[in-house]
Write a protein that holds these residues in place. Sequence first.
Motif, mmCIF file in Angstrom:
data_model
loop_
_atom_site.group_PDB
_atom_site.id
_atom_site.type_symbol
_atom_site.label_atom_id
_atom_site.label_comp_id
_atom_site.label_asym_id
_atom_site.label_seq_id
_atom_site.Cartn_x
_atom_site.Cartn_y
_atom_site.Cartn_z
ATOM 1 N N VAL A 77 26.313 7.450 -24.600
ATOM 2 C CA VAL A 77 26.371 6.459 -23.516
ATOM 3 C C VAL A 77 27.502 6.789 -22.548
ATOM 4 C CG1 VAL A 77 26.880 4.031 -22.984
ATOM 5 C CG2 VAL A 77 25.279 4.580 -24.805
ATOM 6 N N TRP A 112 26.953 15.699 -21.750
ATOM 7 C CA TRP A 112 25.882 14.717 -21.959
ATOM 8 C C TRP A 112 24.529 15.418 -21.998
ATOM 9 C CZ3 TRP A 112 21.944 13.855 -18.356
ATOM 10 C CH2 TRP A 112 20.996 12.935 -18.777
ATOM 11 N N ARG A 163 22.096 15.190 -25.060
ATOM 12 C CA ARG A 163 20.830 14.456 -24.883
ATOM 13 C C ARG A 163 19.653 15.354 -25.293
ATOM 14 N NH1 ARG A 163 18.762 9.160 -22.639
ATOM 15 N NH2 ARG A 163 16.573 9.625 -22.646
ATOM 16 N N ALA A 182 24.353 0.367 -29.834
ATOM 17 C CA ALA A 182 23.345 0.165 -28.784
ATOM 18 C C ALA A 182 22.053 -0.376 -29.369
ATOM 19 C CB ALA A 182 23.059 1.497 -28.087
ATOM 20 N N VAL A 234 19.945 -6.364 -21.955
ATOM 21 C CA VAL A 234 20.908 -5.656 -21.101
ATOM 22 C C VAL A 234 20.728 -6.179 -19.672
ATOM 23 C CG1 VAL A 234 21.673 -3.385 -20.295
ATOM 24 C CG2 VAL A 234 20.717 -3.626 -22.594
ATOM 25 N N ILE A 270 19.312 -5.275 -13.602
ATOM 26 C CA ILE A 270 18.049 -5.389 -14.350
ATOM 27 C C ILE A 270 17.545 -6.838 -14.370
ATOM 28 C CG2 ILE A 270 16.989 -5.132 -16.637
ATOM 29 C CD1 ILE A 270 18.856 -2.804 -17.173
ATOM 30 N N GLY A 272 16.249 0.741 -18.811
ATOM 31 C CA GLY A 272 16.738 1.641 -17.773
ATOM 32 C C GLY A 272 15.608 2.560 -17.334
ATOM 33 N N ARG A 319 18.402 9.236 -17.803
ATOM 34 C CA ARG A 319 19.429 8.563 -18.606
ATOM 35 C C ARG A 319 18.926 7.264 -19.188
ATOM 36 N NH1 ARG A 319 25.739 9.699 -18.348
ATOM 37 N NH2 ARG A 319 25.510 9.368 -20.563
ATOM 38 N N CYS A 340 16.956 4.679 -21.966
ATOM 39 C CA CYS A 340 17.294 4.449 -23.373
ATOM 40 C C CYS A 340 16.591 5.460 -24.270
ATOM 41 C CB CYS A 340 16.885 3.037 -23.768
ATOM 42 S SG CYS A 340 17.141 2.718 -25.511
ATOM 43 N N PHE A 358 11.920 3.738 -30.902
ATOM 44 C CA PHE A 358 12.464 3.287 -32.181
ATOM 45 C C PHE A 358 12.642 1.759 -32.150
ATOM 46 C CE2 PHE A 358 16.127 2.133 -34.777
ATOM 47 C CZ PHE A 358 15.877 2.771 -35.976
ATOM 48 N N GLY A 359 13.244 1.269 -31.040
ATOM 49 C CA GLY A 359 13.508 -0.166 -30.898
ATOM 50 C C GLY A 359 12.213 -0.964 -30.835
HETATM 51 C C1 HEM Z 1 15.352 -3.723 -27.344
HETATM 52 C C2 HEM Z 1 16.092 -2.694 -27.635
HETATM 53 C C3 HEM Z 1 16.878 -1.904 -26.638
HETATM 54 C C4 HEM Z 1 17.117 -2.130 -25.307
HETATM 55 C C5 HEM Z 1 16.638 -3.281 -24.448
HETATM 56 C C6 HEM Z 1 17.928 -1.030 -24.827
HETATM 57 C C7 HEM Z 1 18.354 -0.878 -23.524
HETATM 58 C C8 HEM Z 1 19.066 0.213 -23.055
HETATM 59 C C9 HEM Z 1 19.454 0.404 -21.673
HETATM 60 C C10 HEM Z 1 19.172 -0.562 -20.532
HETATM 61 C C11 HEM Z 1 20.118 1.576 -21.592
HETATM 62 C C12 HEM Z 1 20.723 2.205 -20.330
HETATM 63 C C13 HEM Z 1 19.675 3.026 -19.631
HETATM 64 C C14 HEM Z 1 20.050 3.499 -18.240
HETATM 65 O O1 HEM Z 1 21.248 3.577 -17.910
HETATM 66 O O2 HEM Z 1 19.125 3.818 -17.446
HETATM 67 C C15 HEM Z 1 20.161 2.154 -22.918
HETATM 68 C C16 HEM Z 1 20.745 3.364 -23.222
HETATM 69 C C17 HEM Z 1 20.851 3.843 -24.505
HETATM 70 N N1 HEM Z 1 20.314 3.287 -25.659
HETATM 71 FE FE1 HEM Z 1 19.155 1.627 -25.762
HETATM 72 N N2 HEM Z 1 18.176 -0.171 -25.869
HETATM 73 C C18 HEM Z 1 17.551 -0.664 -26.995
HETATM 74 C C19 HEM Z 1 17.537 -0.093 -28.251
HETATM 75 C C20 HEM Z 1 18.190 1.051 -28.607
HETATM 76 C C21 HEM Z 1 18.187 1.648 -29.928
HETATM 77 C C22 HEM Z 1 17.420 1.086 -31.118
HETATM 78 C C23 HEM Z 1 18.982 2.752 -29.872
HETATM 79 C C24 HEM Z 1 19.333 3.772 -30.949
HETATM 80 C C25 HEM Z 1 18.805 3.847 -32.102
HETATM 81 C C26 HEM Z 1 19.477 2.865 -28.512
HETATM 82 C C27 HEM Z 1 20.323 3.855 -28.055
HETATM 83 C C28 HEM Z 1 20.672 4.055 -26.729
HETATM 84 C C29 HEM Z 1 21.479 5.179 -26.261
HETATM 85 C C30 HEM Z 1 22.103 6.263 -27.137
HETATM 86 C C31 HEM Z 1 21.579 5.052 -24.860
HETATM 87 C C32 HEM Z 1 22.308 6.007 -23.904
HETATM 88 C C33 HEM Z 1 21.333 7.057 -23.386
HETATM 89 C C34 HEM Z 1 21.969 8.096 -22.452
HETATM 90 O O3 HEM Z 1 22.908 7.783 -21.717
HETATM 91 O O4 HEM Z 1 21.503 9.249 -22.476
HETATM 92 N N3 HEM Z 1 18.983 1.828 -27.766
HETATM 93 N N4 HEM Z 1 19.503 1.305 -23.799
#
Ligand code: HEM
Length: 496
Positions: A120, A127, A131, A299, A365, A395, A433, A437, A439, A444-445
Amino acid sequence: MLLIVEGLLVTILLVVAYYKYSFRYWKRRNVPYVTPTIPWGNYPNAIKRKIHYGQQIVNIYHQMKKQGHRYFGIYQFFQPCFVPIDPKYLRLIMSKDFHCFYKRNFYYNAKDDPISAHLVSLNGDKWKKLRSKMTPTFTTGKIKMLFKIYLECGKILGSILEEHCQKGTPVNIKEMFSSFSTDVIVNCAFGLEVDFFKKAEFSKHSRKALDFDMVRSFVMYLGAVFPDLCRKLGFRQVAKSSADFFLDIVRNTVNYREKTNTTRNDFLQLLINLKNEKVDGEEFTIEEIAAQCFIFFLAGFETSATTMAFALFEIALNPAIYQKLMEEITVVMKKSRGEITYDAIKEMIYLHQIVEETLRKHSPVYFVTRLCTKDYHFPDSDVVLKEGSQVLIPIRGLHSDPEFFPDPEKFDPDRFHPDRRHEIDPYSYIPFGEGPRNCIGLRFGMMEIKTALVTVLRDYKFMVNPRTHVPVQPSPISLMYDAIGGLWLDCEKIST
Ligand code: HEM
């Protein structure tokens, strides 16, 4: 004494003058803006915890949208921040011209606080490499492999509900789902089966990691504005005791698996395999592995639990939606002989619509950020964003905008009916998102959320308990999205 008072007065005057100068930034650039106040900029009520931080941004969004703007400027303390609200601009920032906006303005300190250097917060080449190394961890095949863990952890949902049914007491469903999603993510990311005591430790440290009080918010803010200076001063993002807790767990588990030559089907194993592969000739260190496990946990557990809780709340509140969903669950489960399987969940289209609508109305978020990395001229406008400018993507504002979602307060899963889905502008609906970049844990979620919902709905019926404030209001004291007073449901076992 006089000298101290004079010094103090001069300092105050200088700070006020700096604020006044900074507060003219958007005016000088002819960008519409919301009038800020010293010292909090546009967030005075959020910082004083009178209103939820994200909700304050939603209110500003609607105020500016009503005036017909397609973008505007705000101030976080004295720092200007650009807020695009036209999906056309969001597509440019998040996808098409991503190379000018590939950074997220998130402080980390790889040297003194290695656990903060995760997917993140990292930027640039680091990154990009990470990634691409980690993307295969989240493919459908890998998620299918982890499905058993969801089912195993789902047993806790049954035991919590059984107890409440027997006692006739309402269930705090956010707490219930948090317990489940903590088990899932600890199991998948840290490779551990959690007992009661370990879970309490995880909850304590995750709360610590997510608790942004005023001082911590300010440190994080300084870190975002002056990252190099803060790194030189050794500022941490994660409290040392919490960082050590997560690091020790990963270190011990990796050592154990390597010494005993054991493997397991989980994220940690996939990360250990990467360590041994030396992708691009660079070693993936234990600290780097721990940082990724930590961010999966942070996250993943809260966002998923929030979505499960609000989905179940809306299902309990809307009998017609409940009826239609139960018909679908009954038909699909008959085909799978009563077993919850990966394919059965995939077949539940209406369930998918309900989760999508939950992620619209109750997106956990509220906003995401980007940093402009190259001077950028927005087409059809006079706006030129300077390198280093902060961008905030609202958002929740978009999701509650009647232009994109008529009657936005109505919970209506049919907005996401497969025949109508294409009518939604992809950049007006971005709970995960968008662009490179977005999610990484999306699939998985989604699978975890849907499995949890079917697990509880198959055996129990839910009714909203009067303790729940309807309509729900976001709690101003929580950094995440929580309902004031909590979400409480009564439950009843379905006789078979
Ligand atoms: C309902 C469940 C979830 C929601 C709503 C959510 C939402 C988000 C959002 C809005 C972002 C930012 C995206 C952007 O900047 O464009 C994000 C990034 C991220 N999320 Fe999720 N997320 C969820 C579940 C998860 C789960 C289960 C994991 C890991 C097992 C996870 C890991 C990450 C990671 C590592 C990032 C950073 C990605 C990057 O910068 O390359 N998220 N998530």
